[in-house]
Write a protein that holds these residues in place. Structure first.
Motif, PDB file in Angstrom:
ATOM      1  N   ALA A 133     -12.757  40.603   3.980  1.00 20.44           N
ATOM      2  CA  ALA A 133     -12.597  39.715   2.830  1.00 20.44           C
ATOM      3  C   ALA A 133     -12.478  40.530   1.545  1.00 20.44           C
ATOM      4  O   ALA A 133     -13.043  41.626   1.438  1.00 20.44           O
ATOM      5  CB  ALA A 133     -13.782  38.761   2.737  1.00 20.44           C
ATOM      6  N   PRO A 134     -11.754  40.007   0.547  1.00 18.56           N
ATOM      7  CA  PRO A 134     -11.588  40.751  -0.707  1.00 18.56           C
ATOM      8  C   PRO A 134     -12.907  41.153  -1.354  1.00 18.56           C
ATOM      9  O   PRO A 134     -13.068  42.293  -1.788  1.00 18.56           O
ATOM     10  CB  PRO A 134     -10.806  39.775  -1.588  1.00 18.56           C
ATOM     11  CG  PRO A 134     -10.078  38.885  -0.640  1.00 18.56           C
ATOM     12  CD  PRO A 134     -10.979  38.746   0.541  1.00 18.56           C
ATOM     13  N   GLU A 135     -13.862  40.218  -1.417  1.00 22.36           N
ATOM     14  CA  GLU A 135     -15.133  40.546  -2.068  1.00 22.36           C
ATOM     15  C   GLU A 135     -15.930  41.576  -1.265  1.00 22.36           C
ATOM     16  O   GLU A 135     -16.674  42.376  -1.817  1.00 22.36           O
ATOM     17  CB  GLU A 135     -15.970  39.280  -2.305  1.00 22.36           C
ATOM     18  CG  GLU A 135     -16.484  38.598  -1.048  1.00 22.36           C
ATOM     19  CD  GLU A 135     -15.456  37.667  -0.394  1.00 22.36           C
ATOM     20  OE1 GLU A 135     -15.840  36.967   0.569  1.00 22.36           O
ATOM     21  OE2 GLU A 135     -14.284  37.646  -0.841  1.00 22.36           O
ATOM     22  N   GLN A 136     -15.753  41.586   0.066  1.00 27.23           N
ATOM     23  CA  GLN A 136     -16.424  42.596   0.881  1.00 27.23           C
ATOM     24  C   GLN A 136     -15.785  43.960   0.660  1.00 27.23           C
ATOM     25  O   GLN A 136     -16.473  44.988   0.645  1.00 27.23           O
ATOM     26  CB  GLN A 136     -16.352  42.213   2.360  1.00 27.23           C
ATOM     27  CG  GLN A 136     -17.121  43.159   3.274  1.00 27.23           C
ATOM     28  CD  GLN A 136     -17.251  42.628   4.685  1.00 27.23           C
ATOM     29  OE1 GLN A 136     -17.058  41.438   4.932  1.00 27.23           O
ATOM     30  NE2 GLN A 136     -17.554  43.492   5.634  1.00 27.23           N
ATOM     31  N   ALA A 137     -14.460  43.991   0.479  1.00 27.90           N
ATOM     32  CA  ALA A 137     -13.770  45.248   0.190  1.00 27.90           C
ATOM     33  C   ALA A 137     -14.261  45.841  -1.127  1.00 27.90           C
ATOM     34  O   ALA A 137     -14.264  47.059  -1.304  1.00 27.90           O
ATOM     35  CB  ALA A 137     -12.262  45.030   0.144  1.00 27.90           C
ATOM     36  N   ARG A 138     -14.686  44.966  -2.054  1.00 32.38           N
ATOM     37  CA  ARG A 138     -15.221  45.445  -3.336  1.00 32.38           C
ATOM     38  C   ARG A 138     -16.691  45.840  -3.228  1.00 32.38           C
ATOM     39  O   ARG A 138     -17.270  46.364  -4.182  1.00 32.38           O
ATOM     40  CB  ARG A 138     -15.070  44.355  -4.400  1.00 32.38           C
ATOM     41  CG  ARG A 138     -13.621  44.001  -4.723  1.00 32.38           C
ATOM     42  CD  ARG A 138     -13.561  43.030  -5.902  1.00 32.38           C
ATOM     43  NE  ARG A 138     -12.200  42.652  -6.224  1.00 32.38           N
ATOM     44  CZ  ARG A 138     -11.628  41.508  -5.841  1.00 32.38           C
ATOM     45  NH1 ARG A 138     -12.326  40.625  -5.135  1.00 32.38           N
ATOM     46  NH2 ARG A 138     -10.385  41.235  -6.163  1.00 32.38           N
ATOM     47  N   GLY A 139     -17.316  45.558  -2.083  1.00 31.79           N
ATOM     48  CA  GLY A 139     -18.709  45.940  -1.888  1.00 31.79           C
ATOM     49  C   GLY A 139     -19.705  44.841  -2.129  1.00 31.79           C
ATOM     50  O   GLY A 139     -20.898  45.108  -2.251  1.00 31.79           O
ATOM     51  N   TYR A 140     -19.228  43.571  -2.199  1.00 27.36           N
ATOM     52  CA  TYR A 140     -20.137  42.456  -2.481  1.00 27.36           C
ATOM     53  C   TYR A 140     -19.918  41.324  -1.474  1.00 27.36           C
ATOM     54  O   TYR A 140     -19.392  40.260  -1.819  1.00 27.36           O
ATOM     55  CB  TYR A 140     -19.919  41.951  -3.913  1.00 27.36           C
ATOM     56  CG  TYR A 140     -20.236  42.994  -4.951  1.00 27.36           C
ATOM     57  CD1 TYR A 140     -21.550  43.207  -5.369  1.00 27.36           C
ATOM     58  CD2 TYR A 140     -19.228  43.790  -5.488  1.00 27.36           C
ATOM     59  CE1 TYR A 140     -21.843  44.187  -6.315  1.00 27.36           C
ATOM     60  CE2 TYR A 140     -19.519  44.768  -6.424  1.00 27.36           C
ATOM     61  CZ  TYR A 140     -20.826  44.960  -6.844  1.00 27.36           C
ATOM     62  OH  TYR A 140     -21.122  45.924  -7.765  1.00 27.36           O
ATOM     63  N   PRO A 141     -20.331  41.521  -0.216  1.00 31.33           N
ATOM     64  CA  PRO A 141     -20.135  40.467   0.785  1.00 31.33           C
ATOM     65  C   PRO A 141     -21.102  39.311   0.599  1.00 31.33           C
ATOM     66  O   PRO A 141     -22.148  39.460  -0.033  1.00 31.33           O
ATOM     67  CB  PRO A 141     -20.402  41.197   2.105  1.00 31.33           C
ATOM     68  CG  PRO A 141     -21.406  42.233   1.738  1.00 31.33           C
ATOM     69  CD  PRO A 141     -21.028  42.682   0.344  1.00 31.33           C
ATOM     70  N   GLU A 142     -20.718  38.185   1.143  1.00 33.17           N
ATOM     71  CA  GLU A 142     -21.568  36.987   1.141  1.00 33.17           C
ATOM     72  C   GLU A 142     -21.254  36.239   2.434  1.00 33.17           C
ATOM     73  O   GLU A 142     -20.364  36.648   3.189  1.00 33.17           O
ATOM     74  CB  GLU A 142     -21.265  36.143  -0.088  1.00 33.17           C
ATOM     75  CG  GLU A 142     -19.811  35.700  -0.187  1.00 33.17           C
ATOM     76  CD  GLU A 142     -19.672  34.413  -0.992  1.00 33.17           C
ATOM     77  OE1 GLU A 142     -19.879  33.344  -0.385  1.00 33.17           O
ATOM     78  OE2 GLU A 142     -19.375  34.494  -2.191  1.00 33.17           O
TER      79      GLU A 142
END
Length: 464
Positions: A187-196
């Motif tokens: 996921a994009p936010e996981q690629a940025r280091g902030y998974p949910e």
């Protein structure tokens, strides 16, 4: 390592697989005399004091994951360390599943839509259980999903990717040098280091897209290419990749693959319910009353949960799912509204340009301000017309152009009134300040809002 005894209890028999974190072995629990799967996390071997801290954290987080008890989640029986003092390596002991991974299933091509819906719903059930316990998977992909001969899905490696990150800290997912997850499914936010939790739903959306089309939503030559695509590119509609996929599937998958987590399903339980409704909708070429045949993969040992389970209880019956209208574009109304509103801005902008040209002839007029208004009006009109044309052709770029041009057009319309009152002007242009400008602002704001709606995005993604 063959025939090695781990923890004075688990005899390694044969290697089942190997990945970036380590190896998976079929083993025998010599205490209870039963087959198990053992995952040896060789990534965390050695490393001095930092390695010792990483292994301790891995074991702590693995204990949290081991609390998960669900029919669709692999059961962790035990964990420990093996090796010499300088080369300690942690391992997990899991039940052994007889079946095959979805990666093996996918080598045979796309799967039946009913199988995809049924398996996806079971993965959703597993994710719902884990998320309720505060555990993210972070690495949902076909090789981490197993299908038993009875047709039951088992999800493996919950939290293992996070726990095995040698650079992770208590307050941060990862540090430089280690990406938690698999790029084609990230996921994009996981690629940025902030998974949910909804990052796992995005990954499941990638898996579902692959199951029903036979290919990933994005194709790239390397990790950077995949991450860039997830962050910046819109995925194609599944029906544009494989003919015959219903609009209901397009809606579900495009929702899961939204860049913004808030535009995805609210949670895994909601997604599982949506997939069960899809399971009751006949796919292309499938009669409504045709019986579904159970999936029966070969009984080959694979890493993950253990013995063959009895045939699962059928999913509960939900209210019949109402398919989308026959034109396949239930959200086309918002797209049409956005394009129409964008075009309605054009008369106001062109009128403003024409009147400012006349105003420009006044020797006492503020020429620089007038020239700026003329240029802005021409650019905004051209951009909004282009955006509307693209949007009517179901091009996602049309939405972005309308949003980018509509916002300054709205400010331009409002600023006309302010400029007229501050700088002054002849009565002949009062209608521009008090009527045309405000109407332009309202139309532009409405065009931007409707273009940004998720329904408009989904309509654009169904590229017939």
């Amino acid at each position: 390592m063959r025939d090695q005894l781990l923890g004075d209890r688990y005899r390694l028999l044969r290697q089942l697989g190997e990945g970036g974190m380590g190896q998976v072995w079929e083993a025998r629990d010599e205490t209870l005399d039963r087959p198990v799967a053992v995952k040896v996390i060789s990534l965390l071997t050695g490393g001095g004091s930092r390695g010792g801290e990483a292994r301790a954290r891995f074991l702590r987080e693995a204990r949290i994951t081991a609390r998960l008890q669900h029919p669709n989640i692999v059961t962790i029986h035990d964990l420990g360390e093996t090796g010499t003092a300088e080369n300690r390596v942690p391992f997990l002991v899991m039940e052994l599943v007889r079946g095959e991974g979805l990666d093996v299933v996918l080598r045979r091509g796309p799967v039946d839509l009913k199988d995809a819906a049924r398996w996806g719903a079971q993965i959703g059930d597993a994710l719902a259980e884990a998320h309720a316990a505060g555990v993210l998977h972070r690495d949902i992909k076909p090789s981490n999903v197993l299908v038993t001969p009875s047709g039951r899905v088992k999800v493996v490696d919950f939290g293992v990717a996070r726990a095995a990150d040698p650079y992770a800290t208590a307050d941060r997912l990862t540090q430089t040098g280690f990406i938690v997850g698999t790029p084609p499914y990230m996921a994009p936010e996981q690629a940025r280091g902030y998974p949910e939790p909804r990052s796992d739903l995005y990954a499941l959306g990638c898996v579902l897209f692959e199951l029903i089309t036979g290919r990933l939503p994005f194709r790239a030559p390397d990790t950077v290419g995949y991450l860039t695509a997830h962050l910046t590119q819109e995925p194609p509609a599944a029906s544009a990749v494989r003919a015959g996929i219903p609009p209901t599937w397009d809606d579900l998958v495009s929702t899961l693959l939204s860049k913004d987590p808030t535009h995805r399903h609210p949670d895994a339980a909601d997604l599982a319910q949506a997939l069960r409704r899809l399971d009751h909708v006949p796919g292309p070429g499938t009669p409504a009353d045709a019986p579904t045949r159970p999936h029966t993969p070969p009984a080959v040992p694979v890493p993950g949960p253990g013995p063959v389970l009895p045939r699962p209880v059928p999913a509960p019956t939900f209210a019949p799912y109402r398919p989308a209208p026959s034109d396949g574009s239930p959200s086309g109304g918002t797209a049409t509204a956005s394009g129409t509103l964008a075009l309605l801005c054009l008369p106001g902008l062109l009128y403003m340009v024409g009147r400012t040209i006349q105003y420009f002839q006044d020797p006492t007029a503020p020429t620089r301000l007038i020239a700026m208004n003329m240029v802005l009006g021409i650019v905004e009109a051209a951009a909004l017309a282009t955006g509307a044309l693209l949007l009517f052709r179901r091009r996602p770029a049309g939405r972005r152009v309308i949003v980018a041009a509509g916002a300054p057009a709205a400010l331009h319309g409002l600023s006309v009134s302010v400029q007229y009152q501050v700088a002054g002007g002849p009565p002949s242009v009062a209608v521009l300040a008090y009527v045309i400008g405000p109407l332009l602002a309202v139309s532009a704001v409405a065009a931007v809002v409707t273009a940004a709606l998720p329904a408009t995005k989904r309509w654009c993604l169904r590229l017939g």
